[in-house]
Motif scaffolding. Structure first.
Motif, PDB file in Angstrom:
ATOM      1  N   ARG A   1       7.452   6.874   8.373  1.00 58.36           N
ATOM      2  CA  ARG A   1       6.736   8.028   8.934  1.00 58.36           C
ATOM      3  C   ARG A   1       6.873   8.060  10.454  1.00 58.36           C
ATOM      4  O   ARG A   1       7.131   9.115  11.050  1.00 58.36           O
ATOM      5  CB  ARG A   1       5.264   7.964   8.542  1.00 58.36           C
ATOM      6  N   GLU A   2       6.745   6.899  11.076  1.00 61.03           N
ATOM      7  CA  GLU A   2       6.859   6.843  12.527  1.00 61.03           C
ATOM      8  C   GLU A   2       8.296   7.072  12.972  1.00 61.03           C
ATOM      9  O   GLU A   2       8.547   7.764  13.964  1.00 61.03           O
ATOM     10  CB  GLU A   2       6.360   5.483  13.030  1.00 61.03           C
TER      11      GLU A   2
ATOM     12  N   HIS B   1       0.851  -1.185   0.000  1.00 58.39           N
ATOM     13  CA  HIS B   1       0.000   0.000   0.000  1.00 58.39           C
ATOM     14  C   HIS B   1       0.888   1.237   0.000  1.00 58.39           C
ATOM     15  O   HIS B   1       1.265   1.730  -1.060  1.00 58.39           O
ATOM     16  CB  HIS B   1      -0.931  -0.060   1.225  1.00 58.39           C
ATOM     17  N   MET B   2       1.281   1.697   1.164  1.00 58.60           N
ATOM     18  CA  MET B   2       2.146   2.865   1.294  1.00 58.60           C
ATOM     19  C   MET B   2       3.566   2.373   1.532  1.00 58.60           C
ATOM     20  O   MET B   2       4.023   2.260   2.672  1.00 58.60           O
ATOM     21  CB  MET B   2       1.646   3.750   2.435  1.00 58.60           C
TER      22      MET B   2
ATOM     23  N   ARG C   1       7.574  12.279  10.262  1.00 63.31           N
ATOM     24  CA  ARG C   1       7.099  13.058   9.119  1.00 63.31           C
ATOM     25  C   ARG C   1       6.792  12.111   7.971  1.00 63.31           C
ATOM     26  O   ARG C   1       7.233  10.958   7.960  1.00 63.31           O
ATOM     27  CB  ARG C   1       8.135  14.088   8.675  1.00 63.31           C
ATOM     28  N   GLU C   2       6.076  12.592   6.991  1.00 63.22           N
ATOM     29  CA  GLU C   2       5.765  11.794   5.827  1.00 63.22           C
ATOM     30  C   GLU C   2       6.989  11.671   4.914  1.00 63.22           C
ATOM     31  O   GLU C   2       7.709  12.648   4.689  1.00 63.22           O
ATOM     32  CB  GLU C   2       4.611  12.437   5.049  1.00 63.22           C
ATOM     33  N   VAL C   3       7.222  10.481   4.413  1.00 61.08           N
ATOM     34  CA  VAL C   3       8.300  10.225   3.456  1.00 61.08           C
ATOM     35  C   VAL C   3       7.660   9.699   2.174  1.00 61.08           C
ATOM     36  O   VAL C   3       6.966   8.683   2.189  1.00 61.08           O
ATOM     37  CB  VAL C   3       9.312   9.200   3.998  1.00 61.08           C
ATOM     38  N   GLY C   4       7.878  10.393   1.078  1.00 56.05           N
ATOM     39  CA  GLY C   4       7.286   9.998  -0.190  1.00 56.05           C
ATOM     40  C   GLY C   4       8.103   8.942  -0.908  1.00 56.05           C
ATOM     41  O   GLY C   4       9.265   8.668  -0.578  1.00 56.05           O
TER      42      GLY C   4
ATOM     43  N   LEU D   1       8.293  -0.013   4.494  1.00 53.37           N
ATOM     44  CA  LEU D   1       7.053   0.654   4.852  1.00 53.37           C
ATOM     45  C   LEU D   1       7.246   2.162   4.978  1.00 53.37           C
ATOM     46  O   LEU D   1       7.990   2.641   5.826  1.00 53.37           O
ATOM     47  CB  LEU D   1       6.517   0.109   6.175  1.00 53.37           C
ATOM     48  N   LEU D   2       6.548   2.915   4.132  1.00 50.46           N
ATOM     49  CA  LEU D   2       6.490   4.357   4.291  1.00 50.46           C
ATOM     50  C   LEU D   2       5.482   4.722   5.372  1.00 50.46           C
ATOM     51  O   LEU D   2       5.708   5.622   6.180  1.00 50.46           O
ATOM     52  CB  LEU D   2       6.098   5.025   2.966  1.00 50.46           C
TER      53      LEU D   2
END
Length: 277
Positions: free
Chosen positions: A219-220, A88-89, A224-227, A184-185
């Motif tokens: 992210r955890e 998924h992400m 922050r979000e990592v693309g 996992l992002l």
């Protein structure tokens, strides 16, 4: 251990359906076995998101196919072992290299490839470590029921604070190593569990809590979000630095594309392969 060949091809094939992703990995491995392409590091994603199971698993026992289909997601059986993953992400990587160029058994080659993954995390600023080398990544953990790939670590897989961030699996055929894995992002744990077929009476909430305690995400880890693109670039740099690779961006050959199309039609896109008992 030192790689015998430092000149590798770098591919980013973007986001594709699950059967196509697995077919491309196998097509690359076949082309490399024939000497048509160099060792290859590939990055890719999944569109639509898809559930994959290990070669030795039962799709009907592990996956709620009604829920998967109703959500518009895909499903596929991998040529490698391991357990269920919901793609998924994430950033997915694959490494294709002849055994003579990366000598050693499964554990030794896992350790070498994991050095590239570890360096990729360092590029992002994540302090990670490798799990111990005593557990053969081809074998299921005999210690009890596991819901998915990320709730236990095999040999030389990446962990942050003792929690698994990347899961990998390997197969060998015609003298070629194919290893691929998921980084996992982020993760939607309730969605993952809605797509899984749990044992009757299994406490879903407790199993989700266990999963969260065993797995983590970029992210955890970073807060922050990592693309996809940021992660791809970091792991590209990490593989090059840690393994001393000279990576040259390329594309699939026409032969690889045609072979992948055939593999989708005859194997990975067929329920004869994906849902075999």
């Amino acid at each position: 251990m030192a790689l015998a060949e430092k000149n590798w091809r770098l591919l980013d094939t973007g986001h594709r359906p699950g059967p196509e992703n697995m077919a491309i990995d196998e097509a690359i491995a076949r082309a490399h076995a024939r000497g048509e392409v160099p060792p290859t590091l590939r990055f890719y994603g999944w569109a639509p998101p898809a559930v994959s199971i290990g070669y030795f698993q039962s799709m009907l026992k592990e996956v709620d196919l009604d829920a998967v289909r109703a959500s518009g997601y895909g499903y596929v059986r991998r040529p490698t072992g391991g357990r269920l993953i919901f793609h998924h992400m994430e950033l997915t990587y694959s490494v294709v290299v002849r055994e003579e160029l990366l000598p050693g058994g499964v554990i030794e080659t896992y350790r070498e490839i994991s050095r590239g993954l570890l360096a990729g995390l360092a590029e992002l600023g994540v302090a990670a470590e490798l799990s111990g080398g005593e557990r053969d990544p081809r074998r299921a953990d005999p210690g009890g029921f596991h819901t998915a790939c990320f709730d236990t670590a095999s040999a030389y897989e990446l962990q942050v604070g003792g929690r698994k961030l990347a899961g990998s699996a390997q197969t060998r055929r015609d003298g070629v190593i194919l290893q691929h894995g998921s980084i996992l992002l982020d993760v939607d744990v309730p969605l993952l569990f809605r797509l899984m077929r749990l044992p009757e009476g299994a406490p879903a909430e407790r199993l989700m809590a266990r999963f969260r305690s065993k797995a983590t995400t970029l992210r955890e880890a970073l807060g922050r979000e990592v693309g996809y693109a940021e992660a791809r670039d970091a792991f590209t740099a990490g593989f090059a630095r840690a393994l001393g690779l000279r990576l040259t961006s390329g594309s699939l050959t026409l032969a690889e594309e045609k072979e992948a199309e055939t593999l989708v039609a005859t194997k990975y896109g067929s329920d004869n392969w994906n849902i075999k008992k």
